[in-house]
Design a protein around this motif. Structure first.
Motif, mmCIF file in Angstrom:
data_model
loop_
_atom_site.group_PDB
_atom_site.id
_atom_site.type_symbol
_atom_site.label_atom_id
_atom_site.label_comp_id
_atom_site.label_asym_id
_atom_site.label_seq_id
_atom_site.Cartn_x
_atom_site.Cartn_y
_atom_site.Cartn_z
ATOM 1 N N UNK A 233 0.834 -1.187 0.000
ATOM 2 C CA UNK A 233 0.000 0.000 0.000
ATOM 3 C C UNK A 233 0.875 1.247 0.000
ATOM 4 N N UNK A 234 0.632 2.169 -0.982
ATOM 5 C CA UNK A 234 1.469 3.357 -1.135
ATOM 6 C C UNK A 234 1.515 4.182 0.134
ATOM 7 N N UNK A 235 0.342 4.476 0.701
ATOM 8 C CA UNK A 235 0.299 5.366 1.851
ATOM 9 C C UNK A 235 1.042 4.765 3.037
ATOM 10 N N UNK A 236 0.900 3.467 3.230
ATOM 11 C CA UNK A 236 1.577 2.828 4.350
ATOM 12 C C UNK A 236 3.080 2.892 4.178
ATOM 13 N N UNK A 237 3.565 2.641 2.949
ATOM 14 C CA UNK A 237 5.001 2.654 2.734
ATOM 15 C C UNK A 237 5.565 4.063 2.905
ATOM 16 N N UNK A 238 4.854 5.088 2.362
ATOM 17 C CA UNK A 238 5.337 6.447 2.493
ATOM 18 C C UNK A 238 5.342 6.882 3.943
ATOM 19 N N UNK A 239 4.275 6.528 4.694
ATOM 20 C CA UNK A 239 4.205 6.892 6.106
ATOM 21 C C UNK A 239 5.324 6.216 6.876
ATOM 22 N N UNK A 240 5.593 4.958 6.516
ATOM 23 C CA UNK A 240 6.652 4.223 7.183
ATOM 24 C C UNK A 240 8.005 4.862 6.927
ATOM 25 N N UNK A 241 8.257 5.262 5.682
ATOM 26 C CA UNK A 241 9.533 5.871 5.352
ATOM 27 C C UNK A 241 9.676 7.232 6.018
ATOM 28 N N UNK B 261 11.399 -2.186 -0.417
ATOM 29 C CA UNK B 261 12.817 -1.913 -0.180
ATOM 30 C C UNK B 261 13.238 -2.295 1.239
ATOM 31 N N UNK B 262 12.371 -3.017 1.966
ATOM 32 C CA UNK B 262 12.651 -3.381 3.344
ATOM 33 C C UNK B 262 12.773 -4.898 3.506
ATOM 34 N N UNK B 263 13.446 -5.291 4.570
ATOM 35 C CA UNK B 263 13.681 -6.708 4.846
ATOM 36 C C UNK B 263 13.412 -6.983 6.324
ATOM 37 N N UNK B 264 12.578 -7.989 6.591
ATOM 38 C CA UNK B 264 12.298 -8.427 7.962
ATOM 39 C C UNK B 264 12.877 -9.823 8.133
ATOM 40 N N UNK B 265 13.671 -10.030 9.184
ATOM 41 C CA UNK B 265 14.389 -11.287 9.352
ATOM 42 C C UNK B 265 14.091 -11.935 10.698
ATOM 43 N N UNK B 266 13.812 -13.251 10.646
ATOM 44 C CA UNK B 266 13.727 -14.095 11.829
ATOM 45 C C UNK B 266 14.823 -15.149 11.716
ATOM 46 N N UNK B 267 15.532 -15.410 12.818
ATOM 47 C CA UNK B 267 16.730 -16.243 12.728
ATOM 48 C C UNK B 267 16.910 -17.000 14.048
ATOM 49 N N UNK C 23 16.350 -1.746 5.889
ATOM 50 C CA UNK C 23 16.313 -1.645 4.428
ATOM 51 C C UNK C 23 17.100 -2.805 3.822
ATOM 52 N N UNK C 24 16.596 -3.325 2.719
ATOM 53 C CA UNK C 24 17.206 -4.510 2.106
ATOM 54 C C UNK C 24 18.659 -4.272 1.725
ATOM 55 N N UNK C 25 18.971 -3.050 1.302
ATOM 56 C CA UNK C 25 20.345 -2.753 0.866
ATOM 57 C C UNK C 25 21.346 -2.850 2.012
ATOM 58 N N UNK C 26 20.850 -2.777 3.246
ATOM 59 C CA UNK C 26 21.726 -2.875 4.411
ATOM 60 C C UNK C 26 21.827 -4.291 4.948
ATOM 61 N N UNK C 27 21.100 -5.202 4.337
ATOM 62 C CA UNK C 27 21.117 -6.604 4.764
ATOM 63 C C UNK C 27 22.153 -7.366 3.936
ATOM 64 N N UNK C 28 23.046 -8.066 4.578
ATOM 65 C CA UNK C 28 24.045 -8.828 3.837
ATOM 66 C C UNK C 28 23.408 -9.945 3.023
ATOM 67 N N UNK C 29 24.061 -10.313 1.929
ATOM 68 C CA UNK C 29 23.544 -11.377 1.078
ATOM 69 C C UNK C 29 23.682 -12.732 1.767
ATOM 70 N N UNK C 30 22.687 -13.575 1.570
ATOM 71 C CA UNK C 30 22.708 -14.920 2.145
ATOM 72 C C UNK C 30 22.704 -15.934 1.007
ATOM 73 N N UNK C 31 23.591 -16.932 1.090
ATOM 74 C CA UNK C 31 23.732 -17.938 0.036
ATOM 75 C C UNK C 31 23.331 -19.312 0.543
#
Length: 563
Positions: free
Chosen positions: A8-16, A259-265, A314-322
């Protein structure tokens, strides 16, 4: 439908907006602490890490680089390197024992004043994330040319480096060039910023969000199963946006949200079966991951949290996982292009969104080499939408290359490391589009292939899709017969081929991309919403985008694939 596949556009803009405001309060403190610690930890790791070299993709050079488009408009993707200065030659040099730092193996602490002294072609130091490197010896080996490296001579080059590609492992590429670490973080010194005291502000001073957009999770169990439920709090694609990896007792769940990443580990509390089941409820933004217990006993917790657990960045700040994937088939597409099929591990569930790419990593002559590729479907227009455990990659094999000959030489059953999806998604720009135009050159067709399927099978708003496909010769056209068949069966699709080296009998377009060629191709009917997508070698992409702008298309109506 596309509305179900977007946030949703509004949610993403508000979040950013909230995240930006929050960062404004903590920018100095958190930036200093995190970057200083990150730089320090990286310095420790770089002495132990296995050597990794990366082959820059076509979008590697900066906009002003000499390897970009020449004045004539002809593509120049690389600076011509001197004989004996290939990537493999650099690998040999770093392993030769030659002193590339001039310090005879010593590591020193570098001040701002000392760094500034080393700013010439034959004495060039630069700082990346708090570590200083002598890149003088690398000048003649750099595909972007000397000019690119000299932009960061005698200064902090972190920002310039990050503008290129965050995935490049400079620590291994320049391992033998390491001079030492900065006494104070170079970017702060050079910008005249006094580091703030390492004290966190009062929590009450941090503005609270009007609405909590951060995903959350819960879990429940039966005698036989454990189910983790992620509530993303937004609409998500029907095809899913989760990447799940179960490797032994380690469970990693990454949710890609724009453009965001949520991680559980976790390190799981008890043993589970290897197969993982996932379910996506797109309308309410819910994702379920189901594990089957080996022993039917009650769990008191999912497991022990591991690094970055329950983080939302943000996804760009998340290291790549192989993860290691197995080559199960290889099929010839053209005389020099193969369709490789890699199978994901049994404990992995991964869907690569349209427009995103993955990275392949292989050990070649003792060094890890990384290269990005955009997945395609098994065929141009698959009829069934099924969750596949296979990744298909259409790759042109260059006989004199480093990575593709190795890839082509793999036997069926061999393993290769493949990363999670990376890069921006194109779905948002497709909303309500009525006319989709695709300009592709060579293997730049690969991101267009799945985009074609999406437009013609899933997007009811699209009334016309047109592809202009540039190649050298007719035998170079990827999926030629499939494109012809699609054109005959689908009235909303049209394709035009352009050859730069056509035979005398060729009846189609000739030459390279130019303004008059696009004038008749890029029409704009009344009450239409248009999107032009471009992909190919760097020179082609930049020139094509420039010509599309000249046709009156706005930035919002143009999408250039990178990587």
């Amino acid at each position: 439908m596309i509305r179900e596949e977007e946030e949703d556009d509004d949610e993403e803009e508000e979040e950013e907006d909230y995240e930006d405001e929050k960062r404004g309060t903590l920018s100095f403190v958190l930036s200093f602490i995190s970057n200083t610690m990150s730089g320090f930890l990286r310095s420790l790791v770089c002495f132990r890490r296995a050597e990794m070299l990366n082959v820059p993709p076509q979008s590697f050079p900066s906009m002003s680089s000499q390897q970009r488009v020449a004045p004539s408009g002809q593509p120049r993707n690389k600076v011509a390197l001197k004989p004996g200065h290939s990537l493999m030659d650099w690998i040999r040099l770093t392993k030769s024992g030659r002193d590339l730092t001039g310090l005879k193996g010593r590591l020193i602490e570098v001040t701002e004043e000392e760094l500034k002294k080393h700013n010439t072609r034959n004495d060039c130091w630069t700082c990346i994330r708090g570590m200083v490197y002598n890149v003088s010896a690398y000048m003649d080996f750099h595909p972007g040319g000397e000019e690119e490296l000299m932009r960061a001579a005698g200064m902090d080059g972190t920002d310039l480096f990050d503008q290129v590609h965050r995935w490049v492992n400079y620590e291994s590429m320049l391992k033998e060039c390491l001079v030492g670490k900065m006494v104070v973080k170079a970017s702060m010194v050079l910008k005249g910023i006094t580091p703030p005291p390492p004290l966190l502000p009062e929590p009450a001073k941090v503005p609270l969000p009007a609405k909590d957009h951060r995903p959350r999770y819960d879990w429940f169990q039966t005698d036989e199963t454990v189910t983790i439920v992620v509530y993303t709090k937004r609409k998500i694609p029907n095809s899913g946006c989760s990447v799940v990896d179960l490797q032994g007792n380690i469970l990693r769940i990454e949710i890609l949200l724009g453009s965001w990443s949520y991680l559980l580990h976790w390190s799981l509390s008890h043993e589970v079966e290897e197969i993982v089941a996932t379910k996506t409820v797109s309308s309410v933004g819910k994702i379920q991951v189901c594990l089957r217990k080996v022993v039917h006993a009650k769990w008191t917790q999912v497991g022990q949290p591991l690094e970055s657990h329950d983080s939302f960045i943000r996804s760009k700040d998340r290291g790549l996982f192989y993860r290691d994937c197995v080559l199960v088939s290889k099929k010839e597409v053209t005389h020099d292009t193969q369709l490789f099929c890699f199978r994901l591990p049994p404990g992995t569930h991964m869907h690569v969104p349209v427009g995103r790419h993955v990275y392949l990593k292989a050990s070649i002559q003792g060094s890890d080499v990384v290269k990005p590729y955009t997945p395609v479907d098994e065929v141009l227009m698959p009829q069934k939408k099924t969750v596949s455990s296979d990744i298909y990659l259409m790759v042109k094999v260059y006989p004199d290359g480093l990575f593709t000959p190795h890839l082509d030489s793999l036997d069926i059953g061999a393993s290769l490391s493949i990363s999670s999806p990376d890069g921006p998604s194109t779905l948002r720009s497709l909303r309500d589009v009525t006319h989709l135009y695709l300009l592709a050159a060579g293997t730049g067709f690969t991101p267009m292939a799945r985009l074609l399927r999406l437009a013609l099978q899933d997007l009811s708003s699209v009334r016309k899709t047109k592809l202009m496909f540039f190649n050298r010769q007719e035998r170079d056209i990827l999926w030629h017969s499939e494109l012809e068949q699609l054109c005959a069966e689908e009235e909303r699709f049209q394709v035009e081929y352009v050859l730069s080296e056509p035979p005398g009998s060729w009846m189609g377009r000739r030459g390279q991309v130019e303004a008059t060629m696009l004038q008749g191709f890029l029409d704009r009917p009344e009450d239409s919403k248009c999107l032009v997508c471009v992909c190919g070698p760097t020179g082609f992409t930049e020139l094509a985008v420039q010509l599309v702008r000249q046709q009156g298309f706005s930035e919002e109506e143009i999408h250039a694939f990178q990587g």
